[in-house]
Design an enzyme around this catalytic site. Sequence first.
Site, PDB file in Angstrom:
ATOM      1  N   HIS A 142       1.051  -1.695  -0.305  1.00 22.96           N
ATOM      2  CA  HIS A 142      -0.349  -0.491   0.097  1.00 22.96           C
ATOM      3  C   HIS A 142       0.494   1.299  -0.184  1.00 22.96           C
ATOM      4  O   HIS A 142       2.061   1.878   0.566  1.00 22.96           O
ATOM      5  CB  HIS A 142      -0.975   0.425   1.243  1.00 22.96           C
ATOM      6  CG  HIS A 142      -1.996  -0.973   0.909  1.00 22.96           C
ATOM      7  ND1 HIS A 142      -3.725  -0.886   1.896  1.00 22.96           N
ATOM      8  CD2 HIS A 142      -2.032  -1.587  -0.058  1.00 22.96           C
ATOM      9  CE1 HIS A 142      -4.004  -1.406   1.365  1.00 22.96           C
ATOM     10  NE2 HIS A 142      -3.511  -2.059   0.329  1.00 22.96           N
ATOM     11  N   GLU A 167       0.723   3.857   2.075  1.00 25.81           N
ATOM     12  CA  GLU A 167       1.608   4.904   3.058  1.00 25.81           C
ATOM     13  C   GLU A 167       2.321   3.677   3.598  1.00 25.81           C
ATOM     14  O   GLU A 167       3.512   3.809   4.078  1.00 25.81           O
ATOM     15  CB  GLU A 167       0.369   4.683   4.298  1.00 25.81           C
ATOM     16  CG  GLU A 167      -0.683   6.120   4.018  1.00 25.81           C
ATOM     17  CD  GLU A 167      -2.199   4.704   3.241  1.00 25.81           C
ATOM     18  OE1 GLU A 167      -1.249   3.956   2.601  1.00 25.81           O
ATOM     19  OE2 GLU A 167      -3.318   4.988   3.487  1.00 25.81           O
ATOM     20  N   CYS A 189      -6.244   2.170   6.089  1.00 21.01           N
ATOM     21  CA  CYS A 189      -6.976   1.132   5.493  1.00 21.01           C
ATOM     22  C   CYS A 189      -7.010   0.524   6.842  1.00 21.01           C
ATOM     23  O   CYS A 189      -6.145   0.881   8.280  1.00 21.01           O
ATOM     24  CB  CYS A 189      -6.573   0.237   4.814  1.00 21.01           C
ATOM     25  SG  CYS A 189      -5.241  -0.460   5.143  1.00 21.01           S
ATOM     26  N   CYS A 231      -2.563  -0.008   7.418  1.00 27.36           N
ATOM     27  CA  CYS A 231      -1.871   1.341   6.842  1.00 27.36           C
ATOM     28  C   CYS A 231      -1.898   2.243   7.941  1.00 27.36           C
ATOM     29  O   CYS A 231      -1.380   2.229   9.017  1.00 27.36           O
ATOM     30  CB  CYS A 231      -2.245   1.672   5.710  1.00 27.36           C
ATOM     31  SG  CYS A 231      -1.748   0.966   4.230  1.00 27.36           S
TER      32      CYS A 231
END
Length: 167
Positions: free
Chosen positions: A54, A56, A91, A101
């Site tokens: 992801h 981040e 998330c 994240c």
Amino acid sequence: MTIDHARYMRLALEEARKSPPKPTNYCVGAVLVDAEKDQVLSTGYTLELPGNTHAEQCCLEKLAKEFKVTQEELGLVLPLKCAIYTTMEPCIERLSGNLPCVDRVIRTAQRCRGTFTVYSGVHEPDTFVQKNSGRARLEAAGIGFVHVPGFEDEILAVATAGHEPTA
Ligand code: HJL
Ligand code: ZN
């Protein structure tokens, strides 16, 4: 120092555009900023690093590597005033089972000697995970969360590239 939040959100959106479209996730971008120096420390986008990564996550992982620390230790070596700009709210759950994240951001922010604020452009749509409570989780952990308005349409268009059109 007055930080131009829209400018950093635009940079995060530029990162999101680099993400290869995938029907089972969103194309997200993130930029970590030294808010005292008004300087970019790290950037990341969805699927930038190998594996199912992801935005981040990539942003934090790349900086940990640069600083030669583990991801758990990253907070300890960050500048006193940090901000992460992410096009989508971090998330709280990943359908793949990977570490969300929000947990990555919380463990980093909580080890910071100073402040760590999250600036986000849109709430996660309910397509994959219902009712993302990333904002509430961050606030409950004592981490500042700020919505940066004005980029919603563009962020969602980029985030859902490659998804089935909804009727
Ligand atoms: C955030 C990202 C990204 C998502 N959210 N904040 N940054 N792709 O870079 C959220 C979405 C998850 C799905 C699928 N997307 O990605 O809920 O396969 O992508 O672990 O739950 O999970 P995986
Ligand atoms: Zn995530």
